[in-house]
Design an enzyme around this catalytic site. Structure first.
Site, mmCIF file in Angstrom:
data_model
loop_
_atom_site.group_PDB
_atom_site.id
_atom_site.type_symbol
_atom_site.label_atom_id
_atom_site.label_comp_id
_atom_site.label_asym_id
_atom_site.label_seq_id
_atom_site.Cartn_x
_atom_site.Cartn_y
_atom_site.Cartn_z
ATOM 1 N N TRP A 1 0.937 -1.046 0.081
ATOM 2 C CA TRP A 1 0.186 -0.114 0.004
ATOM 3 C C TRP A 1 0.955 1.132 -0.006
ATOM 4 C CZ3 TRP A 1 -4.949 2.023 0.881
ATOM 5 C CH2 TRP A 1 -5.023 3.177 1.448
ATOM 6 N N ASN B 1 0.378 5.548 0.474
ATOM 7 C CA ASN B 1 -0.346 7.049 0.577
ATOM 8 C C ASN B 1 0.471 8.030 0.170
ATOM 9 O OD1 ASN B 1 -0.263 5.525 3.336
ATOM 10 N ND2 ASN B 1 -0.547 7.846 3.921
ATOM 11 N N ASP B 2 0.812 9.026 1.058
ATOM 12 C CA ASP B 2 1.563 10.125 0.643
ATOM 13 C C ASP B 2 2.878 10.133 0.129
ATOM 14 O OD1 ASP B 2 -0.776 10.651 2.565
ATOM 15 O OD2 ASP B 2 0.486 11.643 3.933
ATOM 16 N N GLN C 1 4.657 6.963 1.919
ATOM 17 C CA GLN C 1 4.193 6.289 2.920
ATOM 18 C C GLN C 1 3.783 5.085 2.475
ATOM 19 O OE1 GLN C 1 2.878 7.607 6.421
ATOM 20 N NE2 GLN C 1 4.918 8.121 5.733
ATOM 21 N N TRP D 1 -3.874 0.043 4.358
ATOM 22 C CA TRP D 1 -2.768 1.080 5.214
ATOM 23 C C TRP D 1 -2.274 0.019 6.558
ATOM 24 C CZ3 TRP D 1 -2.757 3.266 10.214
ATOM 25 C CH2 TRP D 1 -1.658 4.092 10.247
ATOM 26 N N PHE E 1 5.821 8.334 9.860
ATOM 27 C CA PHE E 1 4.606 9.084 9.051
ATOM 28 C C PHE E 1 5.318 10.052 8.190
ATOM 29 C CE2 PHE E 1 0.426 8.700 11.603
ATOM 30 C CZ PHE E 1 0.338 7.204 11.303
ATOM 31 N N SER E 2 4.385 10.750 7.578
ATOM 32 C CA SER E 2 4.819 11.764 6.245
ATOM 33 C C SER E 2 5.993 12.772 6.837
ATOM 34 C CB SER E 2 3.785 12.598 5.845
ATOM 35 O OG SER E 2 3.010 11.722 5.018
ATOM 36 N N ARG F 1 1.916 16.305 13.223
ATOM 37 C CA ARG F 1 2.750 15.550 11.844
ATOM 38 C C ARG F 1 3.129 16.184 10.712
ATOM 39 N NH1 ARG F 1 -2.565 13.985 12.404
ATOM 40 N NH2 ARG F 1 -3.675 13.643 10.670
ATOM 41 N N ASP F 2 3.822 15.417 10.027
ATOM 42 C CA ASP F 2 3.958 15.843 8.716
ATOM 43 C C ASP F 2 5.004 17.210 8.460
ATOM 44 O OD1 ASP F 2 2.173 13.774 8.177
ATOM 45 O OD2 ASP F 2 0.423 15.070 7.755
#
Ligand code: FRU
Length: 472
Positions: free
Chosen positions: A27, A29-30, A46, A54, A86-87, A156-157
């Site tokens: 999987w 994502n970002d 990600q 996820w 995480f991102s 986050r991020d």
């Protein structure tokens, strides 16, 4: 040209996007850590490698020298006791402010969120540093992590950039609800809060960068970009135009959706891109939990093609123009070109092509037609309603005025399950994704692309349909 719809192809390959980035396994994502260094564009994602849903987040890694062809690299960051990864972002530490460089070569720095609530025993969510001393090939975590303790909740991020006027690093961080924070650091290891600001309706994956206005380097504005509006409803990333004095971001206009389509999310722009380019990558999130969730597919998730952003003056003020990067045209096969002329209702202008990925350029004078429709097999991917001057891309509609010369002038990128539609100069953009399940039971020998009109004939001034080579 490869026939990706041939019955003999294993299904997992038939449904892999042909020129939109996806991983081979797991999987995604970002997009994370977008940085250019020494001839290579680095792209991290990600990534949960063990399933198509996820899960515990890793940073997978791919590189490209042209923003089009990507080579997967070993996974760069694995979860540890501080959290899953995480991102976040990456940047070249040109002045070796971090002291992590060796042999006079600048280290590459990556900033990510250690999601402490995703590990046992749970911990607060903090910001962490990783670095590479071999031009981005391999990555190590900084042994003084976290570099920024928990500020609030699931903060986050981090997106980090070097701010030349104040000679320090600046981190823009998503804090909570609609609040973002700015932090400063001389060495990328110790951080202090500078300020906070709210962007109503926005959350996650912030970015902050300066751009010249209409190419004029003496007039510059700051763009704040956030990854999401209302997450989960197909809403898109948004941007705000404003100023930044090294401490405070002051919004002047926005938020404005990054486009008028759907599911364009978790955006990020490249650090250190050559020639001052501002290159944008985003995740095609979907209502169905990823982009390619067909049984048997070993992967799930894809990105839009990279876009190049510029800040331009329009009738309604400053706006971001968005265009696919020029490099994409290198994938074009010889075009099917329709001779200029009339196309009447019932005609199918482009029949018999057997690729499922196209780049289409067209200029159409709609005359007395009421609609112009592009279909890929059973799916109506683009439908322009001439009467209301409304564009529909899959299930999303938005006003789309004809050009001042009365034409409909479009560039349409179509891939296995993604459509991106651009107006001239990148001033109008709509894109979306759909589940390839809708193609599942189609008769695969049928012509794949057709163009039709209703209500009256149109005049086709230009229609170039370029089948696209696969990037894999
Ligand atoms: C956005 C996001 C980020 C977070 C990451 C976790 O899609 O929720 O805020 O860092 O995904 O995978």
């Amino acid at each position: 040209m490869e026939n990706t719809m041939a019955n003999s192809k294993p299904r997992r390959e038939r449904y892999r996007p042909q020129y939109h980035f996806s991983m081979r396994q797991g999987w995604i994502n970002d997009p994370n850590g977008l940085v250019y260094y020494d001839g290579l564009y680095h792209l991290f994602c990600q990534h949960y490698p063990d399933d198509t849903t996820w899960g515990p987040m890793h940073w997978s890694h791919a590189v490209s020298d042209d923003l089009v062809h990507w080579k997967e690299q070993p996974i760069a960051l694995f979860p540890d006791e501080l959290g899953t990864c995480f991102s976040g972002s990456a940047a070249v530490d040109w002045h070796n402010t971090s002291g992590l460089g060796v042999d006079g070569r600048p280290p590459l720095l990556a900033f990510y969120t250690a999601a402490g609530d995703c590990v046992e025993p749970p911990k607060p969510t903090t910001q962490a540093l990783a670095f590479s001393t071999d031009s981005g090939r391999t990555w190590a975590k900084f042994d003084g992590n976290p570099v920024l303790e928990n500020v609030i909740g699931a903060n986050r991020d981090p997106k980090v950039f070097w701010h030349e006027p104040t000679q320090r690093w600046v981190m823009v961080l998503y804090l909570d609800v609609n609040t973002f924070g700015l932090f400063g650091s001389p060495d990328a290891r110790t951080w202090q809060e500078l300020s906070r600001f709210e962007v109503p309706g926005n959350c996650e994956c912030p970015d902050l960068f300066e751009m010249p206005v209409a190419g004029d380097e003496s007039r510059r504005k700051w763009i704040f970009l956030s990854g999401a509006g209302q997450w989960g409803e197909g809403d898109c990333a948004r941007y705000v135009i404003g100023s930044f004095d090294g401490v405070t971001f002051t919004a002047e206009f926005g938020p404005i959706p990054i486009e008028d389509g759907a599911w364009n999310y978790s955006t990020q722009t490249y650090s250190d891109a050559p020639d001052g380019r501002r290159i944008f990558v985003s995740w095609s999130s979907t209502p169905f939990g990823g982009a390619c969730v067909l049984p048997g597919n070993p992967f799930n998730g894809q990105y839009r093609v990279p876009w190049e952003l510029s800040l331009v003056e329009t009738d309604v003020g400053l706006r971001l123009a968005r265009q696919p990067v020029d490099e994409l045209t290198t994938l074009r096969e010889a075009p099917l070109q329709l001779p200029a002329g009339e196309l009447a209702p019932g005609d199918h202008a482009v029949a018999g092509l057997d690729s499922r990925s196209f780049d289409i350029e067209c200029v159409i004078d709609p005359g007395k037609a009421t609609s112009i429709r592009f279909r890929a097999e059973a799916v109506e991917i683009v439908c322009y309603d001439v009467t209301s001057q409304t564009m529909r891309v899959l299930d999303r509609e938005h006003s789309w005025p004809l050009e001042s010369d009365g034409t409909l002038t479009l560039r349409i990128l179509f891939d296995v399950n993604c459509v991106e539609v651009f107006g001239p100069r990148g001033l109008k953009v709509m894109s979306s994704v759909y589940s390839p399940k809708t193609l599942e039971n189609q008769d695969e020998t049928k012509p794949l692309l057709s163009v039709g009109v209703t209500g009256g004939p149109v005049r086709v001034d230009q229609m170039n349909v370029y089948p696209m080579r696969s990037i894999w």
